[in-house]
Design a protein around this motif. Sequence first.
Motif, mmCIF file in Angstrom:
data_model
loop_
_atom_site.group_PDB
_atom_site.id
_atom_site.type_symbol
_atom_site.label_atom_id
_atom_site.label_comp_id
_atom_site.label_asym_id
_atom_site.label_seq_id
_atom_site.Cartn_x
_atom_site.Cartn_y
_atom_site.Cartn_z
ATOM 1 N N ALA A 116 80.544 -39.952 -5.137
ATOM 2 C CA ALA A 116 80.876 -40.542 -3.846
ATOM 3 C C ALA A 116 80.524 -42.020 -3.924
ATOM 4 C CB ALA A 116 80.099 -39.853 -2.735
ATOM 5 N N ILE A 117 81.497 -42.868 -3.612
ATOM 6 C CA ILE A 117 81.344 -44.315 -3.722
ATOM 7 C C ILE A 117 81.242 -44.916 -2.328
ATOM 8 C CG2 ILE A 117 82.439 -46.462 -4.502
ATOM 9 C CD1 ILE A 117 81.683 -44.652 -6.828
ATOM 10 N N LEU A 118 80.253 -45.763 -2.141
ATOM 11 C CA LEU A 118 80.090 -46.455 -0.866
ATOM 12 C C LEU A 118 79.812 -47.915 -1.132
ATOM 13 C CD1 LEU A 118 80.056 -46.061 2.178
ATOM 14 C CD2 LEU A 118 77.591 -45.766 2.022
ATOM 15 N N ASP A 119 80.755 -48.765 -0.747
ATOM 16 C CA ASP A 119 80.599 -50.209 -0.862
ATOM 17 C C ASP A 119 80.669 -50.816 0.536
ATOM 18 O OD1 ASP A 119 80.199 -50.700 -3.597
ATOM 19 O OD2 ASP A 119 82.328 -50.526 -4.018
ATOM 20 N N ALA A 120 79.972 -51.913 0.727
ATOM 21 C CA ALA A 120 79.905 -52.574 2.036
ATOM 22 C C ALA A 120 81.305 -52.852 2.580
ATOM 23 C CB ALA A 120 79.122 -53.870 1.911
ATOM 24 N N GLY A 121 81.502 -52.481 3.830
ATOM 25 C CA GLY A 121 82.762 -52.757 4.502
ATOM 26 C C GLY A 121 83.901 -51.824 4.137
ATOM 27 N N GLU A 122 83.644 -50.847 3.300
ATOM 28 C CA GLU A 122 84.686 -49.920 2.844
ATOM 29 C C GLU A 122 84.389 -48.510 3.349
ATOM 30 O OE1 GLU A 122 87.405 -50.573 0.827
ATOM 31 O OE2 GLU A 122 86.911 -52.700 1.030
ATOM 32 N N PRO A 123 85.417 -47.682 3.474
ATOM 33 C CA PRO A 123 85.156 -46.277 3.813
ATOM 34 C C PRO A 123 84.627 -45.527 2.585
ATOM 35 C CG PRO A 123 87.495 -46.614 3.450
ATOM 36 C CD PRO A 123 86.842 -47.973 3.375
ATOM 37 N N LEU A 124 84.051 -44.371 2.829
ATOM 38 C CA LEU A 124 83.570 -43.511 1.750
ATOM 39 C C LEU A 124 84.748 -43.088 0.872
ATOM 40 C CD1 LEU A 124 81.170 -41.807 0.601
ATOM 41 C CD2 LEU A 124 82.007 -39.969 2.076
ATOM 42 N N LYS A 125 84.551 -43.147 -0.442
ATOM 43 C CA LYS A 125 85.560 -42.693 -1.408
ATOM 44 C C LYS A 125 84.945 -41.639 -2.309
ATOM 45 C CE LYS A 125 87.840 -47.162 -1.644
ATOM 46 N NZ LYS A 125 88.149 -48.314 -2.478
ATOM 47 N N VAL A 126 85.744 -40.700 -2.742
ATOM 48 C CA VAL A 126 85.306 -39.709 -3.713
ATOM 49 C C VAL A 126 86.150 -39.925 -4.965
ATOM 50 C CG1 VAL A 126 84.993 -37.266 -4.216
ATOM 51 C CG2 VAL A 126 84.650 -38.112 -1.886
ATOM 52 N N VAL A 127 85.462 -40.109 -6.089
ATOM 53 C CA VAL A 127 86.094 -40.560 -7.326
ATOM 54 C C VAL A 127 85.727 -39.617 -8.466
ATOM 55 C CG1 VAL A 127 86.080 -42.463 -8.999
ATOM 56 C CG2 VAL A 127 85.979 -42.956 -6.548
ATOM 57 N N LEU A 128 86.679 -39.302 -9.303
ATOM 58 C CA LEU A 128 86.416 -38.607 -10.562
ATOM 59 C C LEU A 128 86.458 -39.687 -11.637
ATOM 60 C CD1 LEU A 128 85.896 -35.865 -11.897
ATOM 61 C CD2 LEU A 128 88.357 -35.683 -12.248
ATOM 62 N N VAL A 129 85.307 -40.010 -12.205
ATOM 63 C CA VAL A 129 85.196 -41.140 -13.129
ATOM 64 C C VAL A 129 86.174 -40.973 -14.293
ATOM 65 C CG1 VAL A 129 83.646 -42.450 -14.634
ATOM 66 C CG2 VAL A 129 82.771 -41.448 -12.508
ATOM 67 N N GLY A 130 87.042 -41.982 -14.445
ATOM 68 C CA GLY A 130 87.969 -42.007 -15.568
ATOM 69 C C GLY A 130 89.204 -41.148 -15.411
ATOM 70 N N ASP A 131 89.398 -40.524 -14.262
ATOM 71 C CA ASP A 131 90.572 -39.667 -14.072
ATOM 72 C C ASP A 131 90.939 -39.632 -12.589
ATOM 73 O OD1 ASP A 131 92.652 -37.837 -14.629
ATOM 74 O OD2 ASP A 131 91.409 -36.771 -16.077
ATOM 75 N N SER A 132 91.972 -38.902 -12.277
ATOM 76 C CA SER A 132 92.446 -38.767 -10.903
ATOM 77 C C SER A 132 91.759 -37.592 -10.214
ATOM 78 C CB SER A 132 93.961 -38.544 -10.896
ATOM 79 O OG SER A 132 94.394 -38.131 -9.618
#
Length: 95
Positions: free
Chosen positions: A62-78
């Motif tokens: 789960a990725i959280l950067d300032a000013g952005e919504p929460l993202k869920v990422v699979l590192v290196g793939d879709s």
Amino acid sequence: MSGTLSGKVVEIDETGNLVTDIPGDQLSGAPRDATLRVVVDEHETYGLYPADHSQPAMTLVAILDAGEPLKVVLVGDSASAMLGVQVGALVEVYW
């Protein structure tokens, strides 16, 4: 302090990351460590990471950067293609 947030996947970006409708500022008081759990569809991950994390390939984060919504990422793939998650999938955050 414990909390729960619910939202949904509102976009799948060009690399297959799952963009949610959970604003990052709603997680400002949430822990970043493994005491926080993010569930999307039937998949789960623990903790919150910045976009420049060093997690290994094929790790769901789960990725959280300032000013952005929460993202869920699979590192290196879709995340969308590998997990079968589409727009509208339920996202829940627990801590």
